[in-house]
Every structure is written in structure tokens, then in C-alpha cells.
Design a protein around this motif. Structure first.
Motif, PDB file in Angstrom:
ATOM      1  N   ARG A  93      -3.872  10.401   1.710  1.00 45.76           N
ATOM      2  CA  ARG A  93      -5.154   9.571   1.878  1.00 45.76           C
ATOM      3  C   ARG A  93      -5.984   9.427   3.139  1.00 45.76           C
ATOM      4  NH1 ARG A  93      -4.052   5.252  -0.224  1.00 45.76           N
ATOM      5  NH2 ARG A  93      -1.459   5.895   0.282  1.00 45.76           N
ATOM      6  N   ASP A 103      -4.207   4.333   5.445  1.00 45.64           N
ATOM      7  CA  ASP A 103      -4.160   1.999   4.725  1.00 45.64           C
ATOM      8  C   ASP A 103      -3.387   2.035   5.826  1.00 45.64           C
ATOM      9  OD1 ASP A 103      -1.589   4.181   4.254  1.00 45.64           O
ATOM     10  OD2 ASP A 103      -1.717   3.013   1.933  1.00 45.64           O
ATOM     11  N   PHE A 125       0.816  -1.103   0.308  1.00 44.08           N
ATOM     12  CA  PHE A 125      -0.285  -0.005  -0.066  1.00 44.08           C
ATOM     13  C   PHE A 125       0.551   1.452   0.165  1.00 44.08           C
ATOM     14  CE2 PHE A 125      -3.607  -2.386   2.755  1.00 44.08           C
ATOM     15  CZ  PHE A 125      -3.756  -3.330   1.157  1.00 44.08           C
ATOM     16  N   ALA A 126       1.778   1.204  -0.445  1.00 44.89           N
ATOM     17  CA  ALA A 126       2.834   2.059  -0.891  1.00 44.89           C
ATOM     18  C   ALA A 126       3.491   2.559  -1.443  1.00 44.89           C
ATOM     19  CB  ALA A 126       4.030   2.474   0.746  1.00 44.89           C
ATOM     20  N   ASP A 158      -0.248   1.025   7.387  1.00 45.39           N
ATOM     21  CA  ASP A 158       1.107   1.678   6.673  1.00 45.39           C
ATOM     22  C   ASP A 158       2.485   2.475   7.474  1.00 45.39           C
ATOM     23  OD1 ASP A 158       0.509   3.340   5.279  1.00 45.39           O
ATOM     24  OD2 ASP A 158       1.729   3.224   3.046  1.00 45.39           O
TER      25      ASP A 158
HETATM   26 MG   LIG Z   1       0.342   3.476   1.939  1.00 42.90          MG
END
Ligand SMILES: [Mg+2]
Ligand SMILES: Nc1ncnc2c1ncn2[C@@H]1O[C@H](COP(=O)(O)OP(=O)(O)O)[C@@H](O)[C@H]1O
Ligand SMILES: Nc1ncnc2c1ncn2[C@@H]1O[C@H](COP(=O)(O)OP(=O)(O)O)[C@@H](O)[C@H]1O
Ligand SMILES: [Mg+2]
Ligand SMILES: [Mg+2]
Ligand SMILES: [Mg+2]
Lengths: 213, 333, 333, 213
Positions: free
Chosen positions: D174, D33, C80-81, D35
Motif C-alpha cells: 500500500r 491504512d 480495509f483488509a 489496520d
Molecule cells: Mg488493510
């Protein structure tokens, strides 16, 4: 019993199986694919629809069972479809051309069912299948006596057969793949067979009660 | 377990309806038999007709393998339940091109009985029918009783071989023989992290603890052969592969095709991690991987888990596997 | 949540390794840049190079859309990056054929920054680069700020259009223009029944009650725009489709392409039930469905849910969509 | 502070971020998300590896920050990669050619970081990003005074900035897609920025303690 009254018998079976749909599904889930409740309930629901229509058209008893067998098979497929279709078709042969079914012959229905299922499925006693109910039930019903007593004996034998499947290791059908793990579980087909036989007895009792005003 | 369905009893028909709409350029239901699905491309006169089938719940099985170079038709039953003889027979009649019809289906008592009943009627009508009952699931019965084994995701390879053989206009006996060989050389084993869940109850079809997995599961949500502690991806791949290699006993330099199949809800990332390990292990043994398939090819509703299938190729099987085909689930140019 | 992985920090690389092995006839990593994946078929002199990319966790995105008639290369980041500029630039250099390079990626701040940095260096090296930032997720921002929207599963259509345009040797400006139009005419909305779960913790990335679903989710396990009571398949399809049609405002007789996409763990049966409803609704509105895609085309790890994408076709877009292509995730003959 | 001692500073940052990996992931999971913990921890782990190697090769302070910025970017990508890479590269420019970094200039590091992040990300105050920490922290560090006091003021401003993000609606990045739903959550980038600044202060204290025998 005329065709309409036999449709009533099918109705009792269908109702009891519909009530047991989830319970039979759970039994099948433990050692199989969890669809047995649906197959039995949907199959006898189809039997009721098709046979009611056939009875209205004036089908005799033999034809009624043939129609019932075909409709069960087409609605269900699966393992149960061919087995119960064979059972019903065998009953159709046994009562071919008859306008009515004598109460005294009702235990013969069990024998016809057992023979049809056995011929189609080739399961032997102890294989942990519905034959472990239908076989003993048919034999118990063969013993002489009044129909109600014979049916009652058949039901007791059926229940014993069902309970005995708990201690068997499946050797045919889906559960056979579980090997030893099928031990301790009641066979779903045996359980539904008991429901069918109990419903027949219930229907018979109801019929007799109506007959005697 | 949450599901995107409407009334549970409509799910099978609604999903089939969706498949027919999504793939309307490839497949259609027979007008009088909505559970018999035929390829738009076909049948051809003189070609062996290929009819496959089984219960619903294995999507994209079975309609996904209907198309040019694959099956000519599929009969689909209720959820996890063999179709009755009716649609099988209708499919048989629709796709026969004068050269006979081959049935291929997994070894389940219901399928055997229903396909046999259809075959009897077809034979009586003058359509020669041969049947190959697939038995690739090595976990489902010991080697001594190989014929009792289930037919599972290895079907994808077997359908492909059969479709290519029929597409080459091989006669019925030859098709049957090569498909039997493909079945004998296909080995599958599966494991589940979570059971599937039933449409009616939306509850798991059996109980599985948070640290357990089931080894040797089939494709009907059934429990497996043995329960064990959850393992890593590599350990899991090894568990499946070791069992398969022991039976297959390939020589160095032999060729295989590999299928890493999602049983329903296992996502691509996990499948590819498994495939990677399988490929590494095969490479170390000097076995050549001719083709790899990875994805939800043959599912068990929403079960979480994978199956691994290996087809032990020979020259003819490799040629047939490589032949072009076009269907909803498998297209090779 | 159980997962078939090894060490969580290795999952992305191991899955990528598996994908490269499974699809070794189609794709390969650049020798010095293992996260830059190029098509074996290509590049061709005079053809615009097409570079796509984004984070991992969307498998078969992005390597699944690399191949003839699709992208020439993909750069893949961590989970997700966005990938850093390094692999994007390496891909750019590898696939440029003298006609410039087009970047296509979803609108996320990380992707924009990293692709922009790569583009600046490429431009400085004399490789003309144009970028189309996709914004198909209509739930992610109101129509007034369309440019702020996320790019999600509609990318599949946009990649396909771009690949076909480049394959026809259209010049860079023309490719860019048609891809911008494809993006402007692509509408996606998603919903989740269950959040995805993180590789490290194997725990859900957010909490969602047993009777709730999230509407307007993206493809990174994020919560959606609004939470609501769980709905049936048909109601869910309508929720997505109504929003899309309101924005798209198609005329009777217009053509669309449809994608019903699994976000990871939603099985085929449910996807096809949704597709069926969407097709019924579109038919009732007199809208012609030119093509339907159904499956896990653009995932969000193991999230349970679907997204619906519609591409509002015009004559040129329809022709480009129909053009042949061959990649791990999409093959049209 | 020579290059090796700056590597030690990076080590403290990397350690604190590694400890906060799960916590930052959870913050990001709530509105993004999930991360962010990985990106920050992996990014500074890469910085430590690359800068330690560079220091051994004899890189000066300016080059060290450049190496650090490149390694962060290449290891991480994402949003954080370009932002922290810009921060570190800006510091490299600020201290270009210097063999050592004077303690008195340490607060300037914050200003360089803030400028780099701001130029790359273009976030404005109140956008609910890490800039709501780096901006106030850099301004607080600008006030005259001994380095330790300035760093302490910066940390307090950073913490206030982080806490203030809880009441903001994200408008870039995001979380912006969540609209009102981002309200009530701390921004993960703001939280990690506080960890970086606190680690800088911790490293400084440690350094000063070592210097004074
Ligand atoms: Mg990400
Ligand atoms: N060969 C057979 N003869 C008789 N009964 C059988 C046979 N094989 C299976 N059965 C019965 O069928 C039952 C399972 O039926 P069902 O669940 O409807 O079919 P399936 O196994 O195809 O899902 C078993 O519990 C068993 O009683
Ligand atoms: N334009 C921007 N400028 C400054 N910081 C930003 C910007 N966009 C996002 N951020 C910060 O980045 C953080 C998210 O970082 P991370 O989770 O690593 O990246 P991603 O959102 O790509 O997954 C946010 O919490 C926010 O503080
Ligand atoms: Mg069953
Ligand atoms: Mg079944
Ligand atoms: Mg993030």
C-alpha cells in the motif's frame, strides 16, 4: 421625501443589515437555522435594486413600497419574506397615490409595518418575535410630537422590546421548538427590526441635515 | 470546517444546477422559474398535481423526490428558507392537469406563509389547491400540540404515499385524506453528533462539546431539544425508537416502514449499525418491517447525526408505499 | 471524532448485519460463510458468476453492488483488509453456474494474494476462474506503471459493465475481455479535505492542517500523493478533471460516464457543485456525458472528500452501462 | 519444546502484538491504512485459540503450525494474512511429523518464516516491507552458535532492518502509492516483525529458565 429619497432610506437600511449579516446569523444560529442575517440583508438589497429602478421609471411613493414588498418576497421567501413583504405592501396602501411622503408621516410608516407584520404572522406580544419590537415601536411613534422625537422614542421602545425578548420563551416560529432553551437569547427577528428602525432614524436625520442648507 | 464550494452565496444555485445536469433524464427547471423543478415524466391530464418544496440544504430534498410515482414538481428556496410564492405558483400552473394540485411541505412558519400565499393565488386562478403540512418530528412539540410539530425526514414516506396516490388517479380529496393519514402515522426523531456549518462562515451553527450530542434536532442545523452525553449506537437508536414507539403504540403483528437517515456527514457504516439495532428491537416487539430505507435521504447540510422515521402502515399505505416510482433519490421497480 | 458505533471491533459485523436486514429482498449471507454475500436473484445456469469483494469500510461497497445485472456475490473482509480465501471461495462455489466465475477487485497486495489463493483452489475444484484486478486510480502510480495502480471508486462502473455482460450470458472469456477494457478506460482521482478516523481510537488516521487538502487519496484513509492548499470547488474539480483528461485524451464527440463520489462525509450539496463544474468543462470540450452518478457510492469510512471517475465509453460499453440492474446501491430501470 | 510449549510461544507473540496494536496502527496510518496493528494482533489471537485447541487434541508440532497458519489467514485476510499464513505453513512443512521442536532448531523457524513470506509476497530487499526484517534476521540466525546467541543476533539484525526501512521508499504494498512520501517512516510490517522475533526470543528465554530448575 420623494421616491428617490425613499430609495435612499432603503439604502441605509440595506447597508446596516449587510453589516449585521454575520451577527444576525449567529443570533439565529443559537435558537434557529442561522439564516436570518442573509434573509434580511439579501431582502433589503433586492428592495434597493427594485425600488431604485421603479423610482427611475417615475413610480410614486405608494407604488415604490409595493415594488419593494414584491422584490423582498421574491428574493427571500422564508418567514421574513412574507412578513416584510406584508409590511411594505401595507405601507404601499397607506401612501397609495402619493408623490411624496411627508416627514410628519414617517412615524406612520412604523404603524403600517407593524400592522402588516401582525396581520400576516399573527404573533402576539411576548411570543418572542420581531413583533415584540414592531408593536412597541409603532405605539411609541404614535405619541404626538415632532417627527424626530417620535422616531427617537420609537427606537428606544424598539431596543427595549428587543432586549425583552431575551427573557421570553419562543412560542411561534422556528425557535418555538427549543422550548425553554430559547430563554436567554435575543430573538434575531427582533434584533433586525431594531436595525431597520435605527436605520430609518439615521436616514431621517441625514435627510433633514441635507434639507437644511 | 472545510467545504467544497465556491462563493458561498452561489452554493445553492450551483448545487441545483449540478442536480439538474446529473438527473437531466428525470427533472428540469421551469424555463421562467429556475427554482421550480418539474418531472420530465408528467403531468398527466386528470391526475392530481403534486407540488412539494422547502428550503435548500436538504439535498437530495426536494428535487430528488420529483419523478414518476412521486412529486410532479418541487419549489426550492434559499438555504434553509422557504421558497417565495413565485416558484410555488409557477410549479402549480405547470403541473396541474385539471384535477387540482396538492401541496406537501414541512411545518415551518415560512413555508406555511409562502405556500398559503401561492395557494390563494392559484385558487383565485381556478386551480383547486389543497395543502398537507407535515408534522412528523415528535421531538419538536408535545403530543398535545402535535399540529405545531416540524416536518422532517418522514417527508420521504409522505411524498411516496402521495405520489403513488396521485399516480393511481385518485381524486384530490382522496389524495389529501390518505396523505393526512400518512402524516399522522409518521414519527421521526433525530440526534446530532456535530452541528452543521454555515456556508458563509464555515463555522459550526452552534457549539457542541466533544462528549455531547443533541437530541431532537431538526433538519436546519438548529440545536435540538436537549443535550446529553454521547451514547453508543445502540443506546442512541433506543433513545429515538423508544420515544417513537411510545407515541405510535403499535400492536404485535403491525407493519412499519423504517428510514434511517443521515443528516449529512454520517457515513453508511454508522447508519447500518443503527438500522440493525432498530430492526432487532422491532423484531423483539413482534412488529413487522415492511421496508427499510438507509442513507442520506433528507439532509441538514453537513450535520453529523441521524434521524429515525417510522411509518405505521395500514393496508392502503403499504400498497401505496410499494408502488413503483422513479426519481433521483428513490427508485422502486 | 464522534461516531455512532458500539464496540469498535464489532462495527464491521454489525453494519453488515444491518445491510443484510435493510436489503433482505436483494441479498443474503451464505449460511456457512457470514462474510460472503450473494444475490437472491441468481445464479443462473450457464451464466458466468461474478464475485467481487474487498475490505469493509467502503459501504455500500461491496454488498451494494450485488444483485440482478450486477455481481452475484461479494466477499467482505475486515476494515480495509481483504477477505481471506475462505469467503471468496464459498461465494465462488455458491454462484458458479457452469460457465465459470469472474473475480473483480481493486489492486491491493492483500486482495491480490487472497483472491489468487481462492482462484487456485476453485480452479483445482474444476471451476474456471478469471480475475480482473482494477487499476483506475491514476494518482497512485505513473502511466508507465499503470498495472501498479489502485482500484477505487471506478469499480462501480466496472462492476456495472461486468454485471451486464454476465447477465447477457456472454461467455467467461468475453466477459473478462470487456471488463478489462472497461478497467483500461476508467480513470479516477480523489482528494480529501479531512482524513477518516479510526474506529478504535476515533482519531484522524493522519494529520491535515486546517488550510490543506490531500490530493490523490485512495479509499482506505491513506494520505494522498501530495498535500496542497485548500482550493475552491471549481479549482478542486479542475485539478481532478485535468489529470484525468490528460490521460484519457478524448476526442470531441466522445462519450463518457461520470461518477462524483463522496468519500464518506462530504454532503450532497458539495458533490453536485463539483458535478456541475465537471459537466461544464466536459461540455466546453465537446465531450458527451452519457450518464452521471453522484453520491456516496464507494466510501472510505468517514473521510471528507470526493473522487471523480470517468469511464471513456465505446458503443458496447455504453450499451452495457445502460442495461437494467437492481441492487442496494444501484438500480436502473 | 512440545506442542503446548509452542502454544505458549504463540501466547507471548500475541500478547506483545496486542500491546503494540495502537502503535502499529499509527505507523500504518502514516503511510498506509492504519489496520496493521489490528491484523497482527487479531491474527495471533486467532493462532493462540486454534493452536491451543489443536495441542489439546494432540496435534504434533508440524500440524500445529499448519493449524496456526490457517487460523491466521481466516481471521485476518489482508496482506498480512497470506504472508504470515505462508510463514506458518512453511514452518509446518519444515517440522512435519515432529512431536517436539528442538531448541537447536528454533533459529530454523526464522528461516522457514522468511522463506514462506518471501515466496508469497515476492518482496525484494529494500522494498520497505517486513522482508527487510525477516530476511536479515533469518540470515543472522543461520550463523553457527548456541541457539540463544543465534536468536539474539537475529533480533539485532531485525532491529537494524526495521530501522533501515525508515530510509527506504516503499515499492510494494500500500505504501508504494505514496512514493517519496513514505521516506522517513518505519514500515509497519517491519516493526511488527521485530515484535514477533523479540517475542520468540522472550519465549525462548522463559522456556530455558523453566527447564533449568
Ligand atoms: Mg488493510
Ligand atoms: N409568526 C411570526 N410573526 C412574526 N415574526 C415571526 C413569526 N415567526 C417568526 N418570526 C420572526 O422571524 C424570525 C426568524 O426569521 P428567519 O430566520 O428569517 O426565518 P426562518 O425561521 O424561516 O429561518 C424570528 O426571529 C422571529 O422574530
Ligand atoms: N509483497 C509483500 N511482501 C512482504 N511484505 C509485504 C508485501 N506487501 C506489503 N507487505 C507488508 O505488509 C505491511 C502492511 O500490512 P497490513 O497493513 O496488515 O496490510 P494492508 O497493506 O493490506 O493493509 C507492510 O508494512 C509491509 O511490511
Ligand atoms: Mg432563520
Ligand atoms: Mg430559515
Ligand atoms: Mg494496512
Amino acid at each position: 421625501m420623494d421616491s428617490h429619497q425613499i430609495v435612499d432610506l432603503f439604502r441605509v437600511i440595506a447597508r446596516r443589515l449587510a453589516e449585521a449579516r454575520a451577527e444576525l446569523g449567529a443570533l439565529d444560529g443559537a435558537i434557529g437555522d442561522a439564516d436570518h442575517g442573509n434573509s434580511m440583508a439579501d431582502g433589503f438589497a433586492a428592495v434597493v435594486r427594485a425600488s431604485a429602478e421603479a423610482a427611475t421609471r417615475g413610480s410614486d411613493v405608494g407604488d415604490l413600497f409595493v415594488v419593494a414588498g414584491r422584490s423582498f418576497l421574491n428574493a427571500v421567501g422564508a418567514t421574513t419574506g412574507p412578513l416584510y413583504a406584508s409590511a411594505l405592501l401595507r405601507a404601499g396602501q397607506r401612501f397609495a397615490g402619493q408623490k411624496t411622503l411627508a416627514i410628519a408621516d414617517l412615524p406612520d410608516l412604523l404603524a403600517a409595518f407593524a400592522a402588516g407584520i401582525s396581520d400576516r404572522g399573527k404573533a402576539r406580544p411576548g411570543d418572542k418575535t420581531m413583533m415584540d419590537v414592531w408593536g412597541p415601536a409603532a405605539r411609541a411613534a404614535e405619541q404626538p410630537g415632532p417627527p424626530r422625537d417620535r422616531m427617537a422614542r420609537a427606537l428606544r421602545a424598539a431596543e427595549d422590546g428587543r432586549d425583552a425578548t431575551r427573557t421570553m420563551v419562543a412560542s411561534v416560529g422556528r425557535a418555538a421548538r427549543l422550548g425553554e432553551r430559547s430563554l436567554g437569547h435575543v430573538d434575531p427577528g427582533a434584533a433586525s427590526a431594531v436595525i431597520v428602525i435605527a436605520a430609518l432614524q439615521e436616514g431621517l436625520a441625514h435627510h433633514l441635515a441635507q434639507d437644511r442648507p | 470546517v472545510k467545504k467544497l464550494i465556491n462563493a458561498p452565496q452561489d452554493a445553492v444555485d450551483e448545487a441545483l444546477r449540478g442536480a439538474l445536469l446529473a438527473h437531466e433524464d428525470l427533472i428540469a427547471a421551469l424555463p421562467d422559474s429556475p427554482r421550480a423543478i418539474r418531472a420530465l415524466d408528467g403531468p398527466r391530464p386528470g391526475k392530481v398535481g403534486l407540488v412539494i418544496g422547502g428550503g435548500a440544504g436538504h439535498e437530495p430534498g426536494f428535487w430528488g423526490y420529483v419523478g414518476r410515482g412521486l412529486a410532479d414538481a418541487a419549489a426550492v428556496g434559499n438555504l434553509f428558507a422557504s421558497p417565495p410564492p413565485g416558484p410555488i405558483l409557477a410549479a402549480t400552473q405547470a403541473v396541474q392537469g385539471g384535477a387540482g394540485v396538492l401541496y406537501i411541505y414541512g411545518n415551518f412558519s415560512g413555508d406555511v406563509m409562502n405556500f398559503d400565499m401561492a395557494a390563494e393565488i392559484a385558487n383565485a386562478e381556478g386551480i383547486p389547491v389543497r395543502s398537507v403540512v407535515t408534522t412528523d418530528d415528535i421531538a419538536s412539540s408535545p403530543i398535545e400540540s402535535r399540529a405545531a410539530r416540524r416536518g422532517v425526514a418522514g417527508n420521504v414516506f409522505i411524498f411516496k404515499i402521495a405520489g403513488a396516490a396521485a399516480d393511481r388517479m385518485m381524486p384530490l380529496e382522496a389524495c389529501e385524506a390518505v396523505v393526512r393519514r400518512a402524516n399522522a402515522r409518521t414519527y421521526t426523531m433525530g440526534l446530532a453528533l456535530e452541528p452543521g456549518s454555515l456556508l458563509e462562515t464555515r463555522r459550526p451553527s452552534f457549539d457542541l462539546g466533544p462528549h455531547d450530542m443533541e437530541l431532537g434536532v431538526g433538519v436546519h442545523g438548529e440545536p435540538g431539544v436537549v443535550r446529553q452525553k454521547l451514547a453508543s449506537a445502540d443506546e442512541s437508536a433506543d433513545l429515538l425508537l423508544d420515544r417513537i414507539l411510545t407515541e405510535m403504540a403499535p400492536q404485535e403483528g403491525d407493519r412499519v416502514a423504517v428510514l434511517v437517515n443521515s443528516l449529512g456527514s454520517t457515513p453508511a457504516m454508522e447508519l447500518y449499525i443503527i438500522l440493525r439495532r432498530v430492526r432487532q428491537r422491532l423484531k423483539a416487539r413482534g412488529i413487522i418491517v415492511h421496508k427499510s430505507l438507509v442513507g442520506p435521504y433528507y439532509t441538514s447540510l453537513d450535520m453529523a447525526g441521524v434521524s429515525l422515521s417510522l411509518l405505521h402502515l395500514d393496508a392502503e399505505l403499504a400498497t401505496l408505499l410499494d408502488a413503483p416510482c422513479r426519481s433521483a433519490a428513490l427508485t422502486l421497480p
